[in-house]
Write a protein that holds these residues in place. Structure first.
Motif, short mmCIF file in Angstrom:
data_model
loop_
_atom_site.label_atom_id
_atom_site.label_comp_id
_atom_site.label_asym_id
_atom_site.label_seq_id
_atom_site.Cartn_x
_atom_site.Cartn_y
_atom_site.Cartn_z
N TYR B 49 -4.93 5.05 -1.08
CA TYR B 49 -4.28 3.82 -1.49
C TYR B 49 -5.27 2.67 -1.45
N GLU B 52 -2.23 -1.59 -2.17
CA GLU B 52 -0.81 -1.19 -2.25
C GLU B 52 -0.52 -0.23 -3.40
N GLN B 68 1.28 1.76 1.02
CA GLN B 68 0.38 0.81 1.67
C GLN B 68 1.00 -0.57 1.60
N SER B 72 -2.78 -3.94 4.26
CA SER B 72 -3.57 -2.71 4.11
C SER B 72 -3.15 -1.58 5.04
N SER B 74 -1.12 1.53 6.27
CA SER B 74 -0.56 2.58 5.42
C SER B 74 0.33 3.50 6.23
N SER B 93 -10.50 4.74 6.41
CA SER B 93 -10.50 3.50 5.64
C SER B 93 -11.90 3.17 5.14
#
Lengths: 115, 114
Positions: B49, B52, B68, B72, B74, B93
């Motif tokens: 993701y 979003e 998401q 940020s 998720s 990430s």
């Protein structure tokens, strides 16, 4: 499609001996290559990466890897193994797709260090 | 900076139930990827993701979904759990900007389905 192979699911070395973990990749475009280490019950930690430039890459904890395009290899080495190096090691290739990233991991090599 | 955090760390569910896992990325990182790790299949990519929006998806059935949020963070959801869903679920990430990004992994959530 890209793929990553790691020769040897389990490698044992004596403390102080050379560590050599093998990684070969297939990719139709120039790859970006990574080595990660995973200790028991933990996530993956980045050891080193190759994107462009110098083909010999130095990472953390004394590890290094050399990108050899002609051999499609990215083997990980360390001159002298330490007990704390016992862990699982993953080679990964990343190719930037049309959108976002596409990481493909090898099956992993478990390194045991014998006293 | 704080690293990637995942909650909960351990989870036990029964077949047929659903589960939601959470991942908070490194501050400033906008891309979150999810992976399933099992002894038999290794590390398999679930989805990624960014801002979003799902940007990439692996080969998993529709029972696996994610989302998401604007900050940020998720979440990953698995519905109608099967025994084979027992695994370590890892979140990673990255900044998510143009070019190849290094992914930073969280400690994972270990899911056991009984």
């Amino acid at each position: 499609a890209q793929s990553v192979t790691q020769l040897g699911s389990h490698v044992s070395v004596s403390e102080g001996a050379l560590v050599l973990l093998r990684c070969n990749y297939s990719s139709s475009v120039p790859p970006y290559l990574f080595w990660y280490v995973q200790y028991p019950n933990q996530g993956l930690q980045l050891l080193l990466k190759y994107t462009t430039g110098a083909t010999l890459v130095k990472g953390i904890n004394g590890f290094e890897a050399e990108f050899k395009k002609s051999e499609t290899s990215f083997h990980l080495t360390k001159p002298s193994a330490h007990m704390s190096d016992a862990a699982e090691y993953f080679c990964a290739v990343n190719r930037l797709g049309n959108y976002g990233q596409n990481f493909v991991f090898g099956p992993g090599t478990r390194l045991s260090v014998l006293p | 900076k704080a690293g990637v955090t995942q909650t909960p760390r351990y989870l036990i569910k029964t077949r047929g139930q659903q589960v939601t896992l959470s991942c908070s990325p490194i501050s400033g990182h906008r891309s979150v990827s999810w992976y399933q790790q099992t002894p038999g299949q290794g590390l398999q990519f679930l989805f990624e993701y960014f801002s979003e929006t799902q940007r990439n998806k692996g080969n998993f059935p529709g029972r696996f979904s994610g989302r998401q949020f604007s900050n940020s963070r998720s979440e990953m959801n698995v519905s109608t759990l099967e025994l084979g869903d027992s695994a370590l679920y890892l979140c990673a990430s990255s900044q998510g900007l143009a070019g190849v990004q290094t992914q930073y992994f969280g400690p994972g959530t270990r899911l056991l389905v009984l």
